[in-house]
Design an enzyme around this catalytic site. Structure first.
Site, mmCIF file in Angstrom:
data_model
loop_
_atom_site.group_PDB
_atom_site.id
_atom_site.type_symbol
_atom_site.label_atom_id
_atom_site.label_comp_id
_atom_site.label_asym_id
_atom_site.label_seq_id
_atom_site.Cartn_x
_atom_site.Cartn_y
_atom_site.Cartn_z
ATOM 1 N N GLU A 14 -12.392 3.257 3.252
ATOM 2 C CA GLU A 14 -11.505 3.542 4.376
ATOM 3 C C GLU A 14 -11.557 5.039 4.663
ATOM 4 O O GLU A 14 -10.629 5.788 4.384
ATOM 5 C CB GLU A 14 -10.079 3.089 4.092
ATOM 6 C CG GLU A 14 -9.243 3.078 5.383
ATOM 7 C CD GLU A 14 -7.791 2.686 5.155
ATOM 8 O OE1 GLU A 14 -7.240 1.997 6.031
ATOM 9 O OE2 GLU A 14 -7.216 3.079 4.132
ATOM 10 N N GLU A 37 0.830 -1.211 0.000
ATOM 11 C CA GLU A 37 0.000 0.000 0.000
ATOM 12 C C GLU A 37 0.858 1.253 0.000
ATOM 13 O O GLU A 37 1.582 1.512 0.963
ATOM 14 C CB GLU A 37 -0.929 0.047 1.210
ATOM 15 C CG GLU A 37 -1.810 1.301 1.192
ATOM 16 C CD GLU A 37 -2.760 1.411 2.367
ATOM 17 O OE1 GLU A 37 -3.687 2.249 2.291
ATOM 18 O OE2 GLU A 37 -2.585 0.685 3.357
#
Length: 260
Positions: free
Chosen positions: A239, A141
């Site tokens: 998120e 990520e």
């Protein structure tokens, strides 16, 4: 496209219990959930309760973060990285191959960029081999964060995809977070290019504020057009910090993303 909610931040109205939040996500029509660290401050999260809630609802755990967080950039930390991945693999196996999320760690002052890049690739080749042999997958990520003047080494989708391509393993893919990408100012379409096949998952939040899509400045119509045109068929990870009640939050997100 379906949604996977970060239940660390969403469905707080269901209480602090993550299993209850999974059930709330299912009631809201979501097919997936995500958590942050699977073990925090030496305390394992209630995996039995989480597994039971997933089984009862049919919801899938899509991802969790490898713990402890270690630096991929610093070779002195590589043994810790590999140990952390080894610890996380049984969790990923337990939850149907949930993606094990890694971030790069911060840039190293006065160390050439290529040397740092090579260090990340080297440790991820070893980590991906562990994951591959176990039938699991790692997600790198890119994260935009600055501490003490040092940025995360992998903070753009472009660099993240360069690294995934260099590792060249089916057990390593990219988690493309549109919020972090926007923070760096990179061109989302150009960053992805023709490499959507290396992207396992996409997360969304608007900027500024990290709230629902539609509350900030990101052109979500353009983002979703890129995903569709380049063939992304996975879930969209939510998120973000909700700024309104769950039903309203999801309705705004669906409208902004053009997902019925």
């Amino acid at each position: 496209m379906n949604f996977a909610a970060c239940i660390e931040w969403m469905f707080a109205g269901a209480g602090d219990d993550l299993a209850s939040r999974i059930r709330a996500a299912h009631a809201a029509g979501l097919t997936g959930v995500e958590i942050h660290l699977w073990r925090e401050n030496a305390q394992t999260k209630p995996l039995d309760d989480i597994e039971r809630a997933l089984h009862d609802t049919g919801v899938r755990l899509r991802s969790f973060c490898v713990e402890p967080r270690c630096s991929l950039v610093d070779p002195a930390d590589h043994d810790r990285v590999l140990a952390a991945v080894a610890d996380a693999i049984p969790v990923a196996q337990r939850f149907a191959g949930a993606g094990m999320v890694l971030a790069s760690g911060f840039t190293r002052a006065d160390v050439p960029v290529q040397e740092q890049f090579d260090a990340v690739v080297a440790v991820l080749k070893r980590a991906a081999a562990l994951a591959r042999d176990a039938g699991t997958v790692l997600w790198l990520e890119p994260v935009y964060m600055v501490v003490g003047g040092q940025r995360m080494f992998v903070d753009t989708i472009g660099r993240g995809l360069d690294i995934v391509a260099a590792v060249d393993s089916p057990a390593l893919r990219l988690l493309a977070d549109v919020y972090h990408s926007a923070q760096t100012g990179e061109d989302f379409a150009a960053a992805v290019g023709d490499r959507m096949g290396l992207v396992a998952h996409v997360q969304v939040a608007d900027t500024p504020g990290r709230h629902e899509p539609g509350t900030g400045d990101i052109d979500w119509t353009a983002v979703m057009a890129v995903l569709r045109e380049k063939g992304y068929a996975g879930e969209i990870g939510l998120e973000y910090f909700p700024s309104m009640a769950d039903a309203e939050s999801l309705a705004m997100t669906r409208k902004a993303l053009g997902i019925a």
